[in-house]
Write a protein that holds these residues in place. Structure first.
Motif, PDB file in Angstrom:
ATOM      1  N   UNK A 154      -1.533  12.293 104.861  1.00  0.00           N
ATOM      2  CA  UNK A 154      -2.224  13.347 104.114  1.00  0.00           C
ATOM      3  C   UNK A 154      -1.265  14.113 103.224  1.00  0.00           C
ATOM      4  N   UNK A 155      -0.065  14.339 103.726  1.00  0.00           N
ATOM      5  CA  UNK A 155       0.919  15.098 102.958  1.00  0.00           C
ATOM      6  C   UNK A 155       1.623  14.247 101.912  1.00  0.00           C
ATOM      7  N   UNK A 156       1.415  12.931 101.972  1.00  0.00           N
ATOM      8  CA  UNK A 156       2.131  12.038 101.071  1.00  0.00           C
ATOM      9  C   UNK A 156       1.769  12.307  99.619  1.00  0.00           C
ATOM     10  N   UNK A 157       0.470  12.566  99.354  1.00  0.00           N
ATOM     11  CA  UNK A 157       0.068  12.840  97.976  1.00  0.00           C
ATOM     12  C   UNK A 157       0.750  14.074  97.423  1.00  0.00           C
ATOM     13  N   UNK A 158       0.798  15.148  98.232  1.00  0.00           N
ATOM     14  CA  UNK A 158       1.484  16.368  97.809  1.00  0.00           C
ATOM     15  C   UNK A 158       2.969  16.090  97.624  1.00  0.00           C
ATOM     16  N   UNK A 159       3.516  15.289  98.524  1.00  0.00           N
ATOM     17  CA  UNK A 159       4.932  14.953  98.458  1.00  0.00           C
ATOM     18  C   UNK A 159       5.253  14.205  97.169  1.00  0.00           C
ATOM     19  N   UNK A 160       4.395  13.253  96.806  1.00  0.00           N
ATOM     20  CA  UNK A 160       4.609  12.491  95.575  1.00  0.00           C
ATOM     21  C   UNK A 160       4.522  13.402  94.361  1.00  0.00           C
ATOM     22  N   UNK A 161       3.624  14.386  94.394  1.00  0.00           N
ATOM     23  CA  UNK A 161       3.535  15.345  93.294  1.00  0.00           C
ATOM     24  C   UNK A 161       4.847  16.110  93.140  1.00  0.00           C
ATOM     25  N   UNK A 162       5.411  16.508  94.285  1.00  0.00           N
ATOM     26  CA  UNK A 162       6.708  17.185  94.226  1.00  0.00           C
ATOM     27  C   UNK A 162       7.798  16.289  93.691  1.00  0.00           C
ATOM     28  N   UNK A 163       7.762  15.011  94.080  1.00  0.00           N
ATOM     29  CA  UNK A 163       8.766  14.075  93.588  1.00  0.00           C
ATOM     30  C   UNK A 163       8.676  13.902  92.075  1.00  0.00           C
ATOM     31  N   UNK A 164       7.464  13.979  91.537  1.00  0.00           N
ATOM     32  CA  UNK A 164       7.315  13.868  90.084  1.00  0.00           C
ATOM     33  C   UNK A 164       8.079  14.981  89.383  1.00  0.00           C
ATOM     34  N   UNK A 165       7.933  16.189  89.917  1.00  0.00           N
ATOM     35  CA  UNK A 165       8.639  17.328  89.319  1.00  0.00           C
ATOM     36  C   UNK A 165      10.140  17.137  89.463  1.00  0.00           C
ATOM     37  N   UNK A 166      10.584  16.750  90.666  1.00  0.00           N
ATOM     38  CA  UNK A 166      12.011  16.549  90.893  1.00  0.00           C
ATOM     39  C   UNK A 166      12.557  15.455  89.986  1.00  0.00           C
ATOM     40  N   UNK A 167      11.825  14.341  89.879  1.00  0.00           N
ATOM     41  CA  UNK A 167      12.288  13.236  89.040  1.00  0.00           C
ATOM     42  C   UNK A 167      12.403  13.627  87.585  1.00  0.00           C
ATOM     43  N   UNK A 168      11.436  14.376  87.087  1.00  0.00           N
ATOM     44  CA  UNK A 168      11.492  14.792  85.690  1.00  0.00           C
ATOM     45  C   UNK A 168      12.659  15.734  85.443  1.00  0.00           C
ATOM     46  N   UNK A 169      12.920  16.607  86.419  1.00  0.00           N
ATOM     47  CA  UNK A 169      14.049  17.531  86.287  1.00  0.00           C
ATOM     48  C   UNK A 169      15.376  16.762  86.295  1.00  0.00           C
ATOM     49  N   UNK A 170      15.487  15.794  87.194  1.00  0.00           N
ATOM     50  CA  UNK A 170      16.737  15.060  87.327  1.00  0.00           C
ATOM     51  C   UNK A 170      17.083  14.227  86.093  1.00  0.00           C
ATOM     52  N   UNK A 171      16.095  13.736  85.380  1.00  0.00           N
ATOM     53  CA  UNK A 171      16.379  12.843  84.245  1.00  0.00           C
ATOM     54  C   UNK A 171      16.248  13.553  82.912  1.00  0.00           C
ATOM     55  N   UNK A 172      16.113  14.864  82.939  1.00  0.00           N
ATOM     56  CA  UNK A 172      16.023  15.603  81.687  1.00  0.00           C
ATOM     57  C   UNK A 172      17.309  15.434  80.890  1.00  0.00           C
ATOM     58  N   UNK A 173      17.184  15.073  79.625  1.00  0.00           N
ATOM     59  CA  UNK A 173      18.347  14.901  78.769  1.00  0.00           C
ATOM     60  C   UNK A 173      18.977  13.537  78.836  1.00  0.00           C
ATOM     61  N   UNK A 174      18.467  12.650  79.682  1.00  0.00           N
ATOM     62  CA  UNK A 174      19.042  11.311  79.790  1.00  0.00           C
ATOM     63  C   UNK A 174      18.654  10.480  78.573  1.00  0.00           C
ATOM     64  N   UNK A 175      19.607   9.733  78.026  1.00  0.00           N
ATOM     65  CA  UNK A 175      19.334   8.817  76.931  1.00  0.00           C
ATOM     66  C   UNK A 175      19.102   7.431  77.494  1.00  0.00           C
ATOM     67  N   UNK A 176      17.902   6.922  77.273  1.00  0.00           N
ATOM     68  CA  UNK A 176      17.580   5.553  77.650  1.00  0.00           C
ATOM     69  C   UNK A 176      17.074   4.858  76.405  1.00  0.00           C
ATOM     70  N   UNK A 177      17.753   3.784  76.017  1.00  0.00           N
ATOM     71  CA  UNK A 177      17.401   3.113  74.779  1.00  0.00           C
ATOM     72  C   UNK A 177      16.056   2.434  74.904  1.00  0.00           C
ATOM     73  N   UNK A 178      15.259   2.547  73.857  1.00  0.00           N
ATOM     74  CA  UNK A 178      13.932   1.970  73.872  1.00  0.00           C
ATOM     75  C   UNK A 178      14.002   0.478  73.619  1.00  0.00           C
ATOM     76  N   UNK A 179      12.924  -0.190  73.979  1.00  0.00           N
ATOM     77  CA  UNK A 179      12.862  -1.634  73.823  1.00  0.00           C
ATOM     78  C   UNK A 179      12.296  -1.985  72.465  1.00  0.00           C
ATOM     79  N   UNK A 180      12.991  -2.875  71.744  1.00  0.00           N
ATOM     80  CA  UNK A 180      12.481  -3.343  70.463  1.00  0.00           C
ATOM     81  C   UNK A 180      12.395  -4.842  70.439  1.00  0.00           C
TER      82      UNK A 180
END
Length: 1049
Positions: free
Chosen positions: A950-976
């Motif tokens: 039951x808590x897994x859904x809430x946990x995944x929502x928190x992970x989304x926020x954490x993941x976005x914070x952790x990768x802010x400013x990261x340069x990842x080259x796009x695929x062409x």
């Protein structure tokens, strides 16, 4: 409720004038009765010092000669609070009450102490106050030691000796205080001695340790002294004694779940009103049939097992008290030194007390139901409570006492069944509502994913008069019935959710239809539909395997073994181009599969802790050595980049030093704690400093490495990882390396065994998975299945992925015209993206179960927490334990954030929302698997599993926020879909490997940048060519789109 007690003639009196209760907190039944070599002999070299002997000779003498004994079976959760409530109040407290803390009561309850004339109690500040609160004012005295006494790193025997000394002091004071002496000599007094030393010692040293066994000796001696003291003080032989425990303890020094080691505790009663032991010479006595007590040497003495709540009824009877009004315990008649008539009358009173609870609850239910359905065994006049009670009274008058006892016991069980009937009266209705709510949420979640991340628009809702009337009618009828039945507010919530979700799904049905057509537009033939159906079944199979893994951890070993072959399904070309990456994946999967074969219960192993820390250090050093070659192409040039690179390397070196420091401090702390010298203040300080560095690392993650500019935020802080924000590295591998090293020191401090090795292997597996997913994505884009190809034809999911991505790259789909900004910024989800989401959920679950069984409270040891908080503080220590468990999830969330960018730049929440939909499928499974019958191990496990899911859904929502914070400013080259070169630079349309050429040719490359119309691997290319580029940074066009032939749009 009306209280019930055994009514006696004034000249008869109660079986005992007073009662003394000893509770050895955390004492297992087997350890109390088994024989062991003396753990603390005065002379270890004396003859026979190592011969096994009973460690509790006084308590054993009570069993053999003076009283009655058995095993008390506790209920889950096997924790101190619910255990004490059960044996003193006779009720099994709701598990949710633990959220109020150990000292407070969610509701006030009646207890044996509250029914006494006066109760004196000594012991832990975590147990005694909850019985004093809510009781009659002034009736209970509770004297506790300070919380600082509950230190897990020193000898806990002092906790028990403190209690014994206080009891001795009370009776010594009575010799000088006439008022106290008079009070003590009144009847119906109770004395409660809470002995926490065994629990504390068991946690710190395990219940098979010399320290724990020595503590049993100390408790036995203390009980002997207090028994003698009380008998000498009163000298009337009218004192009853009860010795038991609130819960047991596993071999790993933990408790909480329904394992038999945690649920079986000793029960010994002796003194006034207690039956003498029943000895069976020449044969095994009844009660030993289960073989549990085979090595106790007591098989000639009858064993009388009870449920823990039965002890409250026993104590109330012995002391002549009314039964606690909330008690559901059955009076154990075999413990009573009474004649058959007295037993028959007591059994009837016990049954009437339980039936009184049933009557009150039934009246409450009748008052709220439009049409009440009575409990059948008590539903008509012939089977009514009054009729049954009168029948038993007639049987007693006829002196058929055995029959009366049987009828009373049957009536009590009927009363308990009736209480359960009332408790579950609305269960079917509620289960249907909750299930519809979960299904509605899954449908709503899927609709939202299609709306936002497939169609990339916000669809307008379409509510017609018909649909509004249907949902409005259902809501009106449902709420009207609930209102008339005075349903709890929670029932309204259960009804609102399914109505709201399904109403929204129906209103957005057009988006579902359009999204379905868009996702399936490239699947036309029956063969493709068949393959898609088989893949869907495979997805369901994986989800069901995850459900099974909650009870069988080895499922992960099988799944990792199967997953290791996953890359081979993409053909020889893919394998040939990614040999090293695939080999790394296979090795990582095989290593991950090992951890779920290891026991979930672990003991402290300093060598494994240090080996894990050493390997983390080696990884950090290797990264420093090869950082320049790995990240050279990511620097944006300029002297500032070079300067900042030196600063970053220095800080990484300091992070590595923190790992070494954590290893040194951890080893020193372990040695000091094992020597029972306590936790050195310096070690504790350094440990908290490392933890503070970790916390600031999270802060660093919020502001790390913004895009290169002349103005950078500078925050004044001496915390090392935070200073990384001054650097210019924005390559995703550098970010992941820094995050990995950030968590290493705290992981070392909070590790007791192989968890450090798991963190290392888990990090390698996650990074490899992210790279492999990216390589598969770019490989799928390069290989259009329409022309003949020597490689295997991609499956329908790959076909859908290829077509949709190409259509996006050439022109934004018309479906997203309502939101052109989103359409040009993020790629739309395709069917192929369901697989990475499922992989993420699987890896997320494996992080839970690889180092323990999250569904079992007792599979996680608190040993590591003692290195930071040696004093008992359940919530603080639990928070640190959760911190260690959450570290791998912080790392995996950062990787998923990277993967979002590397799979054609998906929206940050796209894959997370798909994972949340998957997780609710698991929750619905576990909801219907919740059990309230069977063994307490099964019941407790099913509840734990549902709560986690039951808590897994809430946990995944928190992970989304954490993941976005952790990768802010990261340069990842796009695929062409353009030109590429392998690990080199190409000018004029050249593909080269670790070199530069000029001319014309074809090239395929990985991890490169494209300027204009080229893609290359860790190099730069200018010109026009054919090939492909992985991680190609497109700098030619403002919107970043590249056409199939390699030209920029």
């Amino acid at each position: 409720m009306q209280p019930f007690g055994v009514i006696r003639k004034s000249e008869v009196g109660a079986p005992a004038q007073r009662l003394v209760l000893f509770v050895g907190d955390g004492l297992r039944a087997d350890k109390a009765f088994q024989s062991f070599p003396d753990p603390s002999p005065e002379n270890p070299n004396a003859p026979g010092a190592l011969e096994p002997r009973p460690l509790a000779p006084f308590l054993r003498s009570r069993v053999l000669d003076h009283g009655t004994f058995g095993v008390s079976h506790t209920r889950m959760p096997t924790e101190s609070r619910p255990g004490h409530v059960a044996l003193i109040a006779g009720l099994y407290e709701d598990v949710s009450s633990v959220t109020t803390g150990w000292k407070l009561n969610p509701v006030n309850f009646d207890s044996v102490f509250n029914r006494s004339r006066h109760t004196w109690s000594w012991g832990s500040p975590d147990i005694l106050p909850m019985f004093k609160e809510g009781a009659v004012r002034g009736r209970i005295d509770a004297e506790t030691y300070g919380e600082e006494f509950e230190d897990f790193t020193i000898d806990a025997v002092q906790l028990d000796t403190w209690v014994f000394d206080k009891v001795k002091g009370l009776f010594a004071e009575a010799s000088r205080n006439a008022t106290l002496d008079t009070t003590l000599r009144q009847d119906k007094n109770v004395f409660f001695l809470h002995l926490l030393g065994l629990d504390t010692t068991g946690h710190a040293f395990r219940p098979y340790s010399k320290e724990y066994l020595h503590n049993i000796k100390v408790v036995d001696q203390g009980v002997k002294e207090i028994t003698k003291l009380v008998e000498n003080f009163y000298a009337d032989g009218k004192t009853a004694f009860v010795f038991t425990a609130d819960h047991g303890m596993s071999d790993w020094g933990s408790h909480g779940d329904g394992h038999p080691d945690n649920t079986r505790t000793p029960l010994i009663a002796w003194g006034s009103g207690v039956a003498k032991p029943k000895i069976f010479q020449g044969k095994k006595a009844p009660g030993h049939e289960d073989g549990f007590s085979e090595d106790w040497g007591l098989d000639k003495v009858q064993r009388h097992d009870v449920a823990q709540a039965d002890i409250a009824a026993l104590m109330a009877y012995l002391a002549g008290l009314e039964f606690p009004v909330n008690s559901v315990g059955e009076l154990p008649l075999s413990y009573l030194a009474a004649n058959d008539k007295e037993k028959a009358e007591a059994a009837l009173v016990n049954a009437r007390e339980v039936l009184e609870m049933y009557r009150v609850k039934e009246d409450q239910k009748k008052a709220t139901q439009l049409r009440y359905r009575p409990f059948p065994p008590l539903g008509d006049e012939q089977h009514s409570v009054d009729h049954r009670v009168n029948e038993i009274l007639r049987v007693i008058e006829n002196e058929d006492f055995d029959h009366a006892i049987r009828l009373s016991q049957e009536l009590l069980n009927v009363g308990l069944d009736g209480l359960r009937y009332l408790q579950t009266y609305d269960w079917l209705f509620l289960r249907v509502l909750v299930s519809l709510g979960y299904l509605g949420w899954i449908a709503f979640s899927a609709t939202t994913v299609i709306d936002l991340h497939v169609l990339q628009t916000s669809s307008e809702t379409s509510r017609t008069l018909v649909t509004s009337g249907i949902f409005g009618g259902i809501a009106g009828s449902l709420f009207s019935i609930m209102f008339m039945q005075k349903a709890p507010l929670m029932y309204y919530a259960y009804a609102i959710f399914p109505l709201a979700f399904w109403d929204e799904v129906v209103a957005r049905r057009e988006a579902l239809l359009r999204g379905s057509r868009y996702l399936l537009k490239d699947i036309r033939s029956q063969h493709q539909y068949l393959v898609l159906a088989l893949q869907a079944l495979g997805f369901v199979g994986v989800l069901e395997a995850l459900v099974l893994s909650y009870s069988h951890r080895t499922v992960y070993t099988f799944c990792f073994t199967v997953a290791s072959f996953w890359p081979f399904f993409y053909g020889r070309t893919f394998i040939r181009n990614n040999k090293i990456l695939i080999a790394t994946w296979v090795a990582a999967c095989q290593c991950m599969g090992i951890f779920t074969l290891l026991p979930a219960m672990k003991t402290e192993n300093t060598n494994l802790v240090l080996i894990g820390g050493f390997l983390m250090t080696v990884v950090g050093i290797l990264y420093l050595l090869f950082e320049t070659s790995l990240l050279a192409t990511s620097a944006n040039g300029g002297s500032r980049a070079a300067t900042s690179d030196g600063l970053s390397r220095s800080l990484v070196g300091i992070q590595i030093g923190l790992i070494v420091l954590a290893m040194i401090v951890t080893r020193s702390s372990i040695e000091s704690i094992q020597a029972k010298k306590g936790l050195p203040a310096g070690n504790q300080l350094v440990g908290w400093l490392v933890l503070s560095a970790y916390l600031f690392s999270n802060r660093y993650s919020i502001t790390i490495s913004p895009p290169a500019s002349t103005d950078r935020p500078i925050v004044a802080s001496f915390t090392v990882p935070f200073i990384h924000s001054l650097g210019t590295h924005t390559h995703y591998l550098h970010r992941l390396a820094v995050i990995f090293l950030t968590f290493c020191p705290i992981f070392v401090i909070l590790t007791i065994s192989y968890e450090g090795l798991f963190y290392l292997v888990f990090a390698a597996t996650i990074i490899t998975w992210v790279r492999l997913e990216h390589h598969i994505y770019t490989f799928t884009l390069r290989n259009d299945p329409s022309p003949p190809s020597p490689t295997p034809t991609p499956n329908p999911l790959s076909t859908a992925l290829l077509s949709s991505i190409k259509s996006e790259l050439t022109s934004p789909p018309s479906l997203s015209s309502n939101n052109p900004e989103t359409a040009t910024r993020y790629r739309a989800l395709t069917l192929a993206d369901l697989r990475p989401s499922l992989f993420f959920l699987y890896l997320l679950q494996s992080a839970f179960f690889s180092t323990g069984n999250i569904a079992s409270i007792s599979s996680f040891s608190l040993d590591s927490v003692y290195r930071l908080i040696p004093i008992f503080s359940p919530f603080s220590q639990g928070a640190l334990l959760m911190l260690k468990l959450l570290i791998p999830f912080a790392f995996i969330s950062a990787n998923l954030g990277i993967l979002n960018k590397r799979l054609g730049n998906l929206a940050p929440s796209a894959l997370f929302m798909v994972v949340m939909t998957y997780s609710d499928v698991l929750t619905l499974n576990f909801f219907w698997m919740v059990r309230d019958e069977g063994s307490w191990l099964d019941i407790g496990t099913s509840i734990s599993q549902f709560a986690i899911a039951s808590l897994l859904g809430i946990f995944v929502s928190g992970l989304e926020v954490v993941g976005e914070v952790f990768v802010r400013g990261v340069e990842v080259e796009e695929v062409g879909l353009g030109v590429g070169c392998g690990e080199g630079g190409a000018e004029g349309g050249v593909g080269g490997d670790e070199g530069r050429e000029k001319g014309a040719g074809d090239g395929g490359g990985n991890e490169g940048r494209a300027e204009g119309v080229a893609g290359c691997d860790e190099g730069r290319g200018k010109g026009a060519d054919s090939g492909s580029g992985e991680e190609a940074k497109v700098e030619a066009a403002p919107n970043g789109h590249v056409s199939e032939n390699g030209t920029a749009n």
